[in-house]
Scaffold this active site. Structure first.
Site, PDB file in Angstrom:
ATOM      1  N   CYS A  98       0.838  -1.189   0.000  1.00 39.47           N
ATOM      2  CA  CYS A  98       0.000   0.000   0.000  1.00 39.47           C
ATOM      3  C   CYS A  98       0.875   1.242   0.000  1.00 39.47           C
ATOM      4  O   CYS A  98       1.771   1.388   0.842  1.00 39.47           O
ATOM      5  CB  CYS A  98      -0.894  -0.025   1.230  1.00 39.47           C
ATOM      6  SG  CYS A  98      -1.713   1.541   1.577  1.00 39.47           S
ATOM      7  N   GLU A  99       0.637   2.148  -0.926  1.00 39.29           N
ATOM      8  CA  GLU A  99       1.484   3.332  -1.039  1.00 39.29           C
ATOM      9  C   GLU A  99       1.211   4.356   0.064  1.00 39.29           C
ATOM     10  O   GLU A  99       2.005   5.277   0.264  1.00 39.29           O
ATOM     11  CB  GLU A  99       1.301   4.000  -2.399  1.00 39.29           C
ATOM     12  CG  GLU A  99      -0.055   4.613  -2.653  1.00 39.29           C
ATOM     13  CD  GLU A  99      -0.154   5.244  -4.030  1.00 39.29           C
ATOM     14  OE1 GLU A  99      -0.894   6.228  -4.154  1.00 39.29           O
ATOM     15  OE2 GLU A  99       0.500   4.763  -4.987  1.00 39.29           O
ATOM     16  N   HIS A 100       0.119   4.197   0.799  1.00 43.24           N
ATOM     17  CA  HIS A 100      -0.203   5.158   1.855  1.00 43.24           C
ATOM     18  C   HIS A 100       0.555   4.895   3.149  1.00 43.24           C
ATOM     19  O   HIS A 100       0.887   5.841   3.872  1.00 43.24           O
ATOM     20  CB  HIS A 100      -1.711   5.145   2.130  1.00 43.24           C
ATOM     21  CG  HIS A 100      -2.525   5.538   0.948  1.00 43.24           C
ATOM     22  ND1 HIS A 100      -3.776   5.000   0.677  1.00 43.24           N
ATOM     23  CD2 HIS A 100      -2.277   6.413  -0.056  1.00 43.24           C
ATOM     24  CE1 HIS A 100      -4.254   5.536  -0.431  1.00 43.24           C
ATOM     25  NE2 HIS A 100      -3.365   6.389  -0.901  1.00 43.24           N
ATOM     26  N   HIS A 101       0.804   3.623   3.454  1.00 43.11           N
ATOM     27  CA  HIS A 101       1.473   3.285   4.714  1.00 43.11           C
ATOM     28  C   HIS A 101       2.684   2.367   4.518  1.00 43.11           C
ATOM     29  O   HIS A 101       3.329   1.988   5.491  1.00 43.11           O
ATOM     30  CB  HIS A 101       0.493   2.604   5.680  1.00 43.11           C
ATOM     31  CG  HIS A 101      -0.715   3.431   6.001  1.00 43.11           C
ATOM     32  ND1 HIS A 101      -1.915   3.261   5.347  1.00 43.11           N
ATOM     33  CD2 HIS A 101      -0.894   4.448   6.878  1.00 43.11           C
ATOM     34  CE1 HIS A 101      -2.798   4.135   5.816  1.00 43.11           C
ATOM     35  NE2 HIS A 101      -2.206   4.862   6.736  1.00 43.11           N
TER      36      HIS A 101
ATOM     37  N   GLN B  15      -5.261  -0.639  -4.507  1.00 40.62           N
ATOM     38  CA  GLN B  15      -5.917  -1.765  -5.171  1.00 40.62           C
ATOM     39  C   GLN B  15      -6.735  -1.319  -6.374  1.00 40.62           C
ATOM     40  O   GLN B  15      -6.785  -2.020  -7.393  1.00 40.62           O
ATOM     41  CB  GLN B  15      -6.801  -2.512  -4.171  1.00 40.62           C
ATOM     42  CG  GLN B  15      -7.441  -3.765  -4.742  1.00 40.62           C
ATOM     43  CD  GLN B  15      -8.187  -4.558  -3.682  1.00 40.62           C
ATOM     44  OE1 GLN B  15      -7.822  -4.543  -2.506  1.00 40.62           O
ATOM     45  NE2 GLN B  15      -9.242  -5.247  -4.073  1.00 40.62           N
TER      46      GLN B  15
ATOM     47  N   HIS C  48      -5.886  -5.958   3.575  1.00 37.72           N
ATOM     48  CA  HIS C  48      -4.928  -4.866   3.707  1.00 37.72           C
ATOM     49  C   HIS C  48      -4.434  -4.769   5.146  1.00 37.72           C
ATOM     50  O   HIS C  48      -5.227  -4.592   6.071  1.00 37.72           O
ATOM     51  CB  HIS C  48      -5.580  -3.542   3.291  1.00 37.72           C
ATOM     52  CG  HIS C  48      -5.898  -3.472   1.832  1.00 37.72           C
ATOM     53  ND1 HIS C  48      -5.256  -2.598   0.977  1.00 37.72           N
ATOM     54  CD2 HIS C  48      -6.781  -4.155   1.063  1.00 37.72           C
ATOM     55  CE1 HIS C  48      -5.732  -2.749  -0.250  1.00 37.72           C
ATOM     56  NE2 HIS C  48      -6.665  -3.690  -0.221  1.00 37.72           N
TER      57      HIS C  48
ATOM     58  N   CYS D 167      -2.924  -2.373   6.465  1.00 35.86           N
ATOM     59  CA  CYS D 167      -3.164  -1.039   7.027  1.00 35.86           C
ATOM     60  C   CYS D 167      -4.525  -0.966   7.716  1.00 35.86           C
ATOM     61  O   CYS D 167      -4.755  -0.100   8.563  1.00 35.86           O
ATOM     62  CB  CYS D 167      -3.035   0.046   5.958  1.00 35.86           C
ATOM     63  SG  CYS D 167      -4.170  -0.129   4.572  1.00 35.86           S
TER      64      CYS D 167
END
Length: 207
Positions: A95-98, A136, A164, A166
């Site tokens: 995941c590119e956010h976390h 995703q 996920h 996250c």
């Protein structure tokens, strides 16, 4: 740098790392450990920055892959015009956010117009896009667009079901949640019966 890990059974695992990238990443992770209150010189962590530097390069190796070329490497002219489905493709991404993992399965189908591709190439396309920092939703669309643009089939369908970290390890901490995304082109988008046939094959309840 490339090296081979012989497993004693005729199988060799080939991994490739850029020495400068590995060195710079290792310095970043060593500093990160210190900022977290750890001692990167203690025995258990002494080699961790280098290990993580290599692991991150492996987990994001998709940036060095060219999915369109993967498909073109095994394209064959064929008049078959029925649905081709590759389901339950294992998928691991970040995941590119976390920068935490998400994992699950991809189900991919296409209806050939004039060309087919090797079945393993579909799985490799999924891998090429998954092994990047991702969300995703975008991953689903990238797989669809790559197959549609390269093979020019009568239609493409992609469904991804993933968990996920996250959501499970932090944030709302919902341990059994599964995220499902889908995207379609051509016959799958326009023809409900075709789409339902695909859902029945993969065992999805989306329809």
């Amino acid at each position: 740098m490339e090296f081979s890990l012989n497993k004693g059974n005729g199988y060799a695992k080939i991994e490739s790392y850029d020495d400068e990238t590995t060195s710079q990443l290792a310095k970043v992770y060593e500093r990160s450990l210190r900022l977290l209150g750890e001692d990167p010189t203690r025995e258990g962590l002494e080699k961790t920055p280098m290990r993580v530097a290599k692991a991150m390069q492996f987990l994001t190796q998709g940036y060095n892959m060219k999915p369109e070329e993967i498909i073109r490497s095994a394209m064959f002219r064929e008049d078959y015009q029925q649905m081709v489905v590759v389901k339950d493709i294992e998928l691991y991404s970040m995941c590119e956010h976390h920068i935490l993992p998400f994992f699950g399965k991809a189900h991919v189908a296409y209806i050939p117009r004039h060309h087919i591709t090797g079945l393993s190439k579909i799985a490799r396309v999924v891998e090429a896009f998954a092994r990047r920092l991702q969300v995703q939703e975008r991953l689903t669309t990238q797989i669809k667009d790559c197959i549609q643009d390269t093979l020019n089939p009568l239609g493409v369908a992609v469904v991804i079901e993933a968990q996920h970290m996250c959501m499970q390890m932090r944030g709302v901490q919902k341990q059994h949640s599964v995220t499902t995304t889908s995207d379609f082109t051509g016959a799958f988008l326009k023809n409900i019966a075709t789409r339902e046939e695909f859902f029945n094959i993969i065992g999805s309840r989306l329809h």
